[in-house]
Design a protein around this motif. Structure first.
Motif, PDB file in Angstrom:
ATOM      1  N   MET A  73       0.815  -1.213   0.000  1.00  0.00           N
ATOM      2  CA  MET A  73       0.000   0.000   0.000  1.00  0.00           C
ATOM      3  C   MET A  73       0.852   1.268   0.000  1.00  0.00           C
ATOM      4  SD  MET A  73      -3.143  -0.838  -0.187  1.00  0.00           S
ATOM      5  CE  MET A  73      -3.896   0.744   0.225  1.00  0.00           C
ATOM      6  N   GLY A  74       1.986   1.226   0.651  1.00  0.00           N
ATOM      7  CA  GLY A  74       2.825   2.427   0.753  1.00  0.00           C
ATOM      8  C   GLY A  74       3.524   2.788  -0.541  1.00  0.00           C
ATOM      9  N   GLY A  75       3.889   1.780  -1.343  1.00  0.00           N
ATOM     10  CA  GLY A  75       4.577   2.049  -2.605  1.00  0.00           C
ATOM     11  C   GLY A  75       3.782   2.921  -3.557  1.00  0.00           C
ATOM     12  N   PRO A  76       2.543   2.536  -3.886  1.00  0.00           N
ATOM     13  CA  PRO A  76       1.743   3.379  -4.783  1.00  0.00           C
ATOM     14  C   PRO A  76       1.519   4.790  -4.237  1.00  0.00           C
ATOM     15  CG  PRO A  76       0.769   1.201  -4.600  1.00  0.00           C
ATOM     16  CD  PRO A  76       1.866   1.258  -3.582  1.00  0.00           C
ATOM     17  N   LEU A  77       1.375   4.913  -2.907  1.00  0.00           N
ATOM     18  CA  LEU A  77       1.179   6.241  -2.322  1.00  0.00           C
ATOM     19  C   LEU A  77       2.396   7.122  -2.551  1.00  0.00           C
ATOM     20  CD1 LEU A  77      -0.283   8.309  -0.540  1.00  0.00           C
ATOM     21  CD2 LEU A  77       0.697   7.137   1.466  1.00  0.00           C
ATOM     22  N   ALA A  78       3.590   6.596  -2.303  1.00  0.00           N
ATOM     23  CA  ALA A  78       4.814   7.384  -2.498  1.00  0.00           C
ATOM     24  C   ALA A  78       5.003   7.769  -3.959  1.00  0.00           C
ATOM     25  CB  ALA A  78       6.021   6.598  -1.984  1.00  0.00           C
ATOM     26  N   LEU A  79       4.665   6.857  -4.876  1.00  0.00           N
ATOM     27  CA  LEU A  79       4.820   7.159  -6.299  1.00  0.00           C
ATOM     28  C   LEU A  79       3.820   8.217  -6.755  1.00  0.00           C
ATOM     29  CD1 LEU A  79       5.330   3.543  -7.683  1.00  0.00           C
ATOM     30  CD2 LEU A  79       7.028   5.364  -7.663  1.00  0.00           C
ATOM     31  N   ALA A  80       2.561   8.075  -6.322  1.00  0.00           N
ATOM     32  CA  ALA A  80       1.511   8.993  -6.773  1.00  0.00           C
ATOM     33  C   ALA A  80       1.684  10.397  -6.221  1.00  0.00           C
ATOM     34  CB  ALA A  80       0.136   8.446  -6.371  1.00  0.00           C
ATOM     35  N   THR A  81       2.424  10.546  -5.149  1.00  0.00           N
ATOM     36  CA  THR A  81       2.568  11.856  -4.505  1.00  0.00           C
ATOM     37  C   THR A  81       4.002  12.386  -4.606  1.00  0.00           C
ATOM     38  OG1 THR A  81       2.902  10.718  -2.376  1.00  0.00           O
ATOM     39  CG2 THR A  81       0.666  11.451  -2.906  1.00  0.00           C
ATOM     40  N   VAL A  82       4.918  11.738  -3.898  1.00  0.00           N
ATOM     41  CA  VAL A  82       6.292  12.237  -3.829  1.00  0.00           C
ATOM     42  C   VAL A  82       7.001  12.130  -5.183  1.00  0.00           C
ATOM     43  CG1 VAL A  82       8.536  11.971  -2.713  1.00  0.00           C
ATOM     44  CG2 VAL A  82       6.435  11.668  -1.388  1.00  0.00           C
ATOM     45  N   ALA A  83       6.896  10.956  -5.832  1.00  0.00           N
ATOM     46  CA  ALA A  83       7.614  10.767  -7.104  1.00  0.00           C
ATOM     47  C   ALA A  83       7.120  11.733  -8.172  1.00  0.00           C
ATOM     48  CB  ALA A  83       7.460   9.323  -7.578  1.00  0.00           C
ATOM     49  N   TYR A  84       5.804  11.864  -8.322  1.00  0.00           N
ATOM     50  CA  TYR A  84       5.272  12.814  -9.305  1.00  0.00           C
ATOM     51  C   TYR A  84       5.608  14.249  -8.905  1.00  0.00           C
ATOM     52  CZ  TYR A  84       2.587   9.692 -12.341  1.00  0.00           C
ATOM     53  OH  TYR A  84       2.216   8.754 -13.262  1.00  0.00           O
ATOM     54  N   GLY A  85       5.543  14.547  -7.607  1.00  0.00           N
ATOM     55  CA  GLY A  85       5.866  15.899  -7.160  1.00  0.00           C
ATOM     56  C   GLY A  85       7.305  16.274  -7.450  1.00  0.00           C
ATOM     57  N   VAL A  86       8.238  15.355  -7.183  1.00  0.00           N
ATOM     58  CA  VAL A  86       9.657  15.611  -7.467  1.00  0.00           C
ATOM     59  C   VAL A  86       9.872  15.773  -8.968  1.00  0.00           C
ATOM     60  CG1 VAL A  86      11.964  14.586  -7.412  1.00  0.00           C
ATOM     61  CG2 VAL A  86      10.504  14.476  -5.386  1.00  0.00           C
ATOM     62  N   LEU A 328       1.965  19.690 -11.417  1.00  0.00           N
ATOM     63  CA  LEU A 328       2.401  18.346 -11.041  1.00  0.00           C
ATOM     64  C   LEU A 328       3.180  18.375  -9.733  1.00  0.00           C
ATOM     65  CD1 LEU A 328       2.511  15.355 -11.866  1.00  0.00           C
ATOM     66  CD2 LEU A 328       4.605  15.865 -13.128  1.00  0.00           C
ATOM     67  N   SER A 329       3.901  19.454  -9.484  1.00  0.00           N
ATOM     68  CA  SER A 329       4.686  19.564  -8.249  1.00  0.00           C
ATOM     69  C   SER A 329       3.810  19.493  -7.009  1.00  0.00           C
ATOM     70  CB  SER A 329       5.474  20.878  -8.242  1.00  0.00           C
ATOM     71  OG  SER A 329       6.349  20.961  -9.343  1.00  0.00           O
ATOM     72  N   PHE A 330       2.585  19.959  -7.121  1.00  0.00           N
ATOM     73  CA  PHE A 330       1.687  19.984  -5.964  1.00  0.00           C
ATOM     74  C   PHE A 330       1.199  18.591  -5.563  1.00  0.00           C
ATOM     75  CE2 PHE A 330       1.229  24.472  -7.251  1.00  0.00           C
ATOM     76  CZ  PHE A 330       1.424  25.077  -6.014  1.00  0.00           C
ATOM     77  N   ALA A 331       1.509  17.566  -6.357  1.00  0.00           N
ATOM     78  CA  ALA A 331       1.117  16.205  -5.984  1.00  0.00           C
ATOM     79  C   ALA A 331       1.750  15.794  -4.663  1.00  0.00           C
ATOM     80  CB  ALA A 331       1.498  15.224  -7.092  1.00  0.00           C
ATOM     81  N   ALA A 332       2.934  16.324  -4.370  1.00  0.00           N
ATOM     82  CA  ALA A 332       3.621  15.975  -3.127  1.00  0.00           C
ATOM     83  C   ALA A 332       2.852  16.462  -1.897  1.00  0.00           C
ATOM     84  CB  ALA A 332       5.033  16.554  -3.129  1.00  0.00           C
ATOM     85  N   VAL A 333       1.996  17.461  -2.066  1.00  0.00           N
ATOM     86  CA  VAL A 333       1.230  17.992  -0.934  1.00  0.00           C
ATOM     87  C   VAL A 333       0.332  16.910  -0.330  1.00  0.00           C
ATOM     88  CG1 VAL A 333      -0.551  19.663  -0.268  1.00  0.00           C
ATOM     89  CG2 VAL A 333       1.308  20.346  -1.817  1.00  0.00           C
ATOM     90  N   PHE A 334      -0.159  15.999  -1.156  1.00  0.00           N
ATOM     91  CA  PHE A 334      -1.050  14.949  -0.655  1.00  0.00           C
ATOM     92  C   PHE A 334      -0.317  14.011   0.305  1.00  0.00           C
ATOM     93  CE2 PHE A 334      -3.025  16.207  -4.692  1.00  0.00           C
ATOM     94  CZ  PHE A 334      -4.296  16.519  -4.240  1.00  0.00           C
TER      95      PHE A 334
END
Length: 347
Positions: A73-86, A328-334
């Motif tokens: 569960m944690g992998g998809p969350l990190a990709l959808a937020t932090v990876a896209y945000g970076v 796209l950078s704002f994805a990390a906010v989630f």
């Protein structure tokens, strides 16, 4: 010091890995986008997939199996937020730096806003269409994945096979797809054979496998250091496992995105993330369904909701034409919102 050293090793290993995997894509004659969605994604998703496999298949206690479900569960969350945000932040930084460089040294007939001088890969219609399709696939599978974590019935474990079948369909379609852009002319020399215009096949395979092994070992060491440093910083083991470990396990995808965007290959960066998300939505989930009860507690459900909200945000950007580096950078906010909700929930 070991944590910092592992991060540096992962980054430089990813430099060699992305260089090798592009040549591997040419050797296998797959489409340019499949290099990111299949070859690179498979390699960088391997560490967390192995973590889930070992935890759910060979784990003897309930706590070990919970670690596997948490990783799924944690992998998809990190990709959808932090990876896209970076990725978005790197796109915006590269675009700004190129604009400033152009303004400082103008060329005849060129300006800072010249499309030829700005990385506009994310605005390509074909790229946004493909990203929309991939994230729609992911969303459909992920909704089923979360829903199954809320119910219990006799044949639920066998549904894990359907997740493997879903990835097989995605894999087959990506491999057979013809790319819109030829990535051949801008391939850099293979780092293992810098002086050869066309490297030997054995050198491509060796560089791919060796760098992948180094990434795998460094990622696991990185996660181990986080498990040690978390309590030193006053964070509980649960917070470390759900909040910090997913970022650590997805660090190779994040590093790949940074490298590819820096090289002007934004399409490959986005493809790597979306391809890794498809693996994370299917393979670890299938293993979890087959070998664990696959029942979610409140933190796991919160991570699922945060992931779905982030993907909905991304799909809205894509379908309304507002998908760009800044949005796209704002994805990390989630991910920050998830962290703000998770800590009091666990407390």
């Amino acid at each position: 010091m070991l944590l910092i050293a592992c991060a540096a090793v992962i980054y430089f290993s990813c430099e060699w890995f992305v260089n090798a995997v592009e040549w591997l894509g040419r050797r296998l004659k797959v489409g340019p986008m499949a290099v990111g969605t299949i070859l690179a994604a498979f390699g960088t998703a391997l560490p967390e997939s192995v973590v889930t496999f070992v935890a759910v298949v060979f784990g003897t206690g309930e706590e070990q199996k919970d670690i596997g479900v948490g990783a799924a569960m944690g992998g998809p969350l990190a990709l959808a937020t932090v990876a896209y945000g970076v990725t978005g932040w790197m796109m915006w930084t590269r675009r700004r730096n190129r604009a400033l460089a152009t303004a400082g040294a103008p060329q005849p007939g060129a300006s800072a806003g010249d499309p030829a001088l700005v990385d506009r890969a994310s605005d390509d219609v074909g790229v946004t269409r493909k990203l929309t399709r991939d994230q729609t696939w992911f969303m459909a599978i992920f909704v089923v994945k979360v829903a199954l974590g809320l119910v219990a019935f006799a044949f639920k474990p066998w549904l894990g096979l359907l997740f493997f079948a879903a990835y097989a369909v995605y894999f087959w379609r990506e491999i057979r797809a013809d790319g819109d852009h030829d990535n051949g002319p801008d391939l850099e020399p293979l780092l293992l054979q810098r002086r050869r215009e066309t490297p030997a096949t054995w050198a491509v395979i060796v560089q791919t496998l060796v760098t992948l092994a180094i990434i795998f070992l460094a990622s696991h060491t990185f996660v181990g250091q986080l498990d040690t440093i978390g309590p030193m910083l006053g964070l509980s083991a649960a917070v470390t496992a759900l909040l910090l470990s997913p970022i650590a396990t997805e660090l190779p995808e994040i590093m790949n995105a940074i490298i590819w965007v820096r090289q002007g290959k934004t399409r490959l960066a986005l493809a790597n993330i979306s391809g890794a998300m498809m693996i994370q939505a299917t393979v670890p989930s299938g293993l979890g369904l087959l070998f664990t009860p696959w029942r979610f507690n409140s933190p796991l459900l919160l991570s699922g909701i945060a992931t779905m909200v982030a993907i909905i945000y991304l799909l809205v950007l894509l379908k309304t034409g507002r998908f760009n580096a800044k949005t796209l950078s704002f994805a990390a906010v989630f991910y920050l919102i998830f962290a703000a909700c998770l800590i009091p929930l666990l407390a």
